[in-house]
Design an enzyme around this catalytic site. Sequence first.
Site, PDB file in Angstrom:
ATOM      1  N   SER A 139       1.591  27.136  67.256  1.00 50.61           N
ATOM      2  CA  SER A 139       1.486  25.723  66.896  1.00 50.61           C
ATOM      3  C   SER A 139       1.232  24.926  68.174  1.00 50.61           C
ATOM      4  O   SER A 139       1.643  25.340  69.264  1.00 50.61           O
ATOM      5  CB  SER A 139       2.794  25.258  66.263  1.00 50.61           C
ATOM      6  OG  SER A 139       2.925  23.851  66.326  1.00 50.61           O
ATOM      7  N   TYR A 152      11.840  25.001  66.366  1.00 55.95           N
ATOM      8  CA  TYR A 152      10.520  25.458  65.909  1.00 55.95           C
ATOM      9  C   TYR A 152       9.542  25.486  67.077  1.00 55.95           C
ATOM     10  O   TYR A 152       8.844  26.476  67.300  1.00 55.95           O
ATOM     11  CB  TYR A 152      10.025  24.519  64.813  1.00 55.95           C
ATOM     12  CG  TYR A 152       8.607  24.757  64.351  1.00 55.95           C
ATOM     13  CD1 TYR A 152       8.309  25.790  63.467  1.00 55.95           C
ATOM     14  CD2 TYR A 152       7.561  23.936  64.778  1.00 55.95           C
ATOM     15  CE1 TYR A 152       7.009  26.004  63.019  1.00 55.95           C
ATOM     16  CE2 TYR A 152       6.262  24.143  64.338  1.00 55.95           C
ATOM     17  CZ  TYR A 152       5.987  25.169  63.461  1.00 55.95           C
ATOM     18  OH  TYR A 152       4.700  25.375  63.020  1.00 55.95           O
ATOM     19  N   LYS A 156       7.664  28.699  68.795  1.00 56.80           N
ATOM     20  CA  LYS A 156       6.202  28.822  68.814  1.00 56.80           C
ATOM     21  C   LYS A 156       5.702  28.991  70.248  1.00 56.80           C
ATOM     22  O   LYS A 156       4.681  29.637  70.485  1.00 56.80           O
ATOM     23  CB  LYS A 156       5.568  27.609  68.139  1.00 56.80           C
ATOM     24  CG  LYS A 156       5.816  27.552  66.620  1.00 56.80           C
ATOM     25  CD  LYS A 156       5.149  28.720  65.903  1.00 56.80           C
ATOM     26  CE  LYS A 156       5.188  28.580  64.388  1.00 56.80           C
ATOM     27  NZ  LYS A 156       4.494  29.664  63.688  1.00 56.80           N
TER      28      LYS A 156
HETATM   29  N1  LIG Z   1       0.753  23.280  58.403  1.00 58.27           N
HETATM   30  C1  LIG Z   1       0.784  22.912  59.669  1.00 58.27           C
HETATM   31  O1  LIG Z   1       0.637  21.717  60.026  1.00 58.27           O
HETATM   32  C2  LIG Z   1       0.956  23.957  60.734  1.00 58.27           C
HETATM   33  C3  LIG Z   1       0.658  23.590  62.064  1.00 58.27           C
HETATM   34  C4  LIG Z   1       0.831  24.540  63.067  1.00 58.27           C
HETATM   35  C5  LIG Z   1       1.269  25.817  62.760  1.00 58.27           C
HETATM   36  N2  LIG Z   1       1.559  26.135  61.457  1.00 58.27           N
HETATM   37  C6  LIG Z   1       2.025  27.494  61.184  1.00 58.27           C
HETATM   38  O2  LIG Z   1       1.192  28.084  60.217  1.00 58.27           O
HETATM   39  C7  LIG Z   1       1.933  29.064  59.488  1.00 58.27           C
HETATM   40  C8  LIG Z   1       1.712  28.863  57.995  1.00 58.27           C
HETATM   41  O3  LIG Z   1       2.109  27.555  57.652  1.00 58.27           O
HETATM   42  P1  LIG Z   1       1.587  26.817  56.333  1.00 58.27           P
HETATM   43  O4  LIG Z   1       1.453  25.396  56.697  1.00 58.27           O
HETATM   44  O5  LIG Z   1       0.447  27.534  55.747  1.00 58.27           O
HETATM   45  O6  LIG Z   1       2.878  26.967  55.391  1.00 58.27           O
HETATM   46  P2  LIG Z   1       3.021  27.069  53.790  1.00 58.27           P
HETATM   47  O7  LIG Z   1       1.866  26.438  53.115  1.00 58.27           O
HETATM   48  O8  LIG Z   1       4.386  26.576  53.494  1.00 58.27           O
HETATM   49  O9  LIG Z   1       2.954  28.655  53.531  1.00 58.27           O
HETATM   50  C9  LIG Z   1       3.951  29.483  54.080  1.00 58.27           C
HETATM   51  C10 LIG Z   1       3.768  30.898  53.567  1.00 58.27           C
HETATM   52  O10 LIG Z   1       4.761  31.725  54.170  1.00 58.27           O
HETATM   53  C11 LIG Z   1       5.683  32.244  53.175  1.00 58.27           C
HETATM   54  N3  LIG Z   1       7.029  32.141  53.737  1.00 58.27           N
HETATM   55  C12 LIG Z   1       7.725  31.008  54.020  1.00 58.27           C
HETATM   56  N4  LIG Z   1       8.929  31.325  54.522  1.00 58.27           N
HETATM   57  C13 LIG Z   1       8.995  32.667  54.571  1.00 58.27           C
HETATM   58  C14 LIG Z   1       9.985  33.596  54.995  1.00 58.27           C
HETATM   59  N5  LIG Z   1      11.182  33.199  55.458  1.00 58.27           N
HETATM   60  N6  LIG Z   1       9.705  34.925  54.905  1.00 58.27           N
HETATM   61  C15 LIG Z   1       8.518  35.362  54.425  1.00 58.27           C
HETATM   62  N7  LIG Z   1       7.536  34.536  54.004  1.00 58.27           N
HETATM   63  C16 LIG Z   1       7.780  33.200  54.076  1.00 58.27           C
HETATM   64  C17 LIG Z   1       5.466  31.321  51.951  1.00 58.27           C
HETATM   65  O11 LIG Z   1       5.739  31.974  50.702  1.00 58.27           O
HETATM   66  P3  LIG Z   1       7.257  32.050  50.120  1.00 58.27           P
HETATM   67  O12 LIG Z   1       7.786  30.648  50.143  1.00 58.27           O
HETATM   68  O13 LIG Z   1       7.094  32.629  48.754  1.00 58.27           O
HETATM   69  O14 LIG Z   1       7.993  32.963  51.043  1.00 58.27           O
HETATM   70  C18 LIG Z   1       3.974  31.027  52.067  1.00 58.27           C
HETATM   71  O15 LIG Z   1       3.208  32.118  51.601  1.00 58.27           O
HETATM   72  C19 LIG Z   1       3.389  28.915  59.952  1.00 58.27           C
HETATM   73  O16 LIG Z   1       3.678  29.881  60.925  1.00 58.27           O
HETATM   74  C20 LIG Z   1       3.424  27.538  60.583  1.00 58.27           C
HETATM   75  O17 LIG Z   1       4.402  27.437  61.576  1.00 58.27           O
HETATM   76  C21 LIG Z   1       1.408  25.237  60.443  1.00 58.27           C
END
Ligand SMILES: NC(=O)c1ccc[n+]([C@@H]2O[C@H](COP(=O)([O-])OP(=O)(O)OC[C@H]3O[C@@H](n4cnc5c(N)ncnc54)[C@H](OP(=O)(O)O)[C@@H]3O)[C@@H](O)[C@H]2O)c1
Length: 247
Positions: A139, A152, A156
């Site tokens: 991130s 967090y 990261k």
């Molecule tokens: N969105 C942003 O702005 C952003 C920015 C920078 C980095 N990121 C990173 O991108 C990655 C994905 O984020 P996203 O925004 O796509 O999130 P999201 O839409 O909430 O999707 C998260 C995914 O991970 C699974 N998950 C969540 N907690 C889990 C756990 N404890 N164990 C196993 N699986 C888990 C969820 O399914 P279940 O709930 O069924 O487990 C879902 O498939 C993360 O690492 C996040 O830190 C996101």
Amino acid sequence: MADRVALVTGASRGIGLAIAQRLVHDGWRVCITARNAEPLAAAAEQLGGPERAITVPGKGDDEAHHADAVARTVTTFGRLDLLVNNTGINPVYGPLLGQDPAAVRKVFDVNFFGTLNMIRQAHGQWLGAHGGAIVNVSSISGLQPAEGLGAYAVSKAALIHLTRQLAIELAPGIRVNAVAPAVVETAFARRLFAGQEEELRKRYPLGRLGTPDDVAGAVAYLASPEAAWVTGQTIVLDGGISQTAHL
Ligand SMILES: NC(=O)c1ccc[n+]([C@@H]2O[C@H](COP(=O)([O-])OP(=O)(O)OC[C@H]3O[C@@H](n4cnc5c(N)ncnc54)[C@H](OP(=O)(O)O)[C@@H]3O)[C@@H](O)[C@H]2O)c1
């Protein structure tokens, strides 16, 4: 990329699903993981069913799940070329020292140790002998402190240095890279943008927040032969916001 096989964690929705979709579009077969089996199965169906995608439900901090996910990928598809460590959590907001130590530990168990152990399993069961690539989803907060993101952000940052460390330890057979997105419009980040989308967009030089496809494109590049001489790098995906004063 016909015949190539990827394991993408946290891929029932959001960024992980977009990465899996892009890989399948490029000819890969994928194993996807997440905690909840039903939405995960629906995602696999969307990806083309069992010929293209299998599912292994489980928790990101469960070491037995990591071993199982890698084993079932290799057993089903006969190989593993790419591991995308996308699972990440951010259950607590606020100043780091005000956060419950147990919650801080949980963030590290999923975001850092979950990634490390998934790599250990992928390396031990396949990549160490056959080579391949790893992409860690970090991130922008891992590069630049951000108010309220405390544990967090530090977890990261650890992923970015893990990426650099393993890039030298696992070369030349395995390339290890990362991506560092700013705010991407998913359920995970809703709290960061809900109700203030317009105001936020204006702060990004490129005029918008990120989409899951923005991240998927960078991961597809890092997984491809186009990136054959790239390792240890973190690609920042941020619409230019880190070039401005405010994150
Ligand atoms: N969105 C942003 O702005 C952003 C920015 C920078 C980095 N990121 C990173 O991108 C990655 C994905 O984020 P996203 O925004 O796509 O999130 P999201 O839409 O909430 O999707 C998260 C995914 O991970 C699974 N998950 C969540 N907690 C889990 C756990 N404890 N164990 C196993 N699986 C888990 C969820 O399914 P279940 O709930 O069924 O487990 C879902 O498939 C993360 O690492 C996040 O830190 C996101």
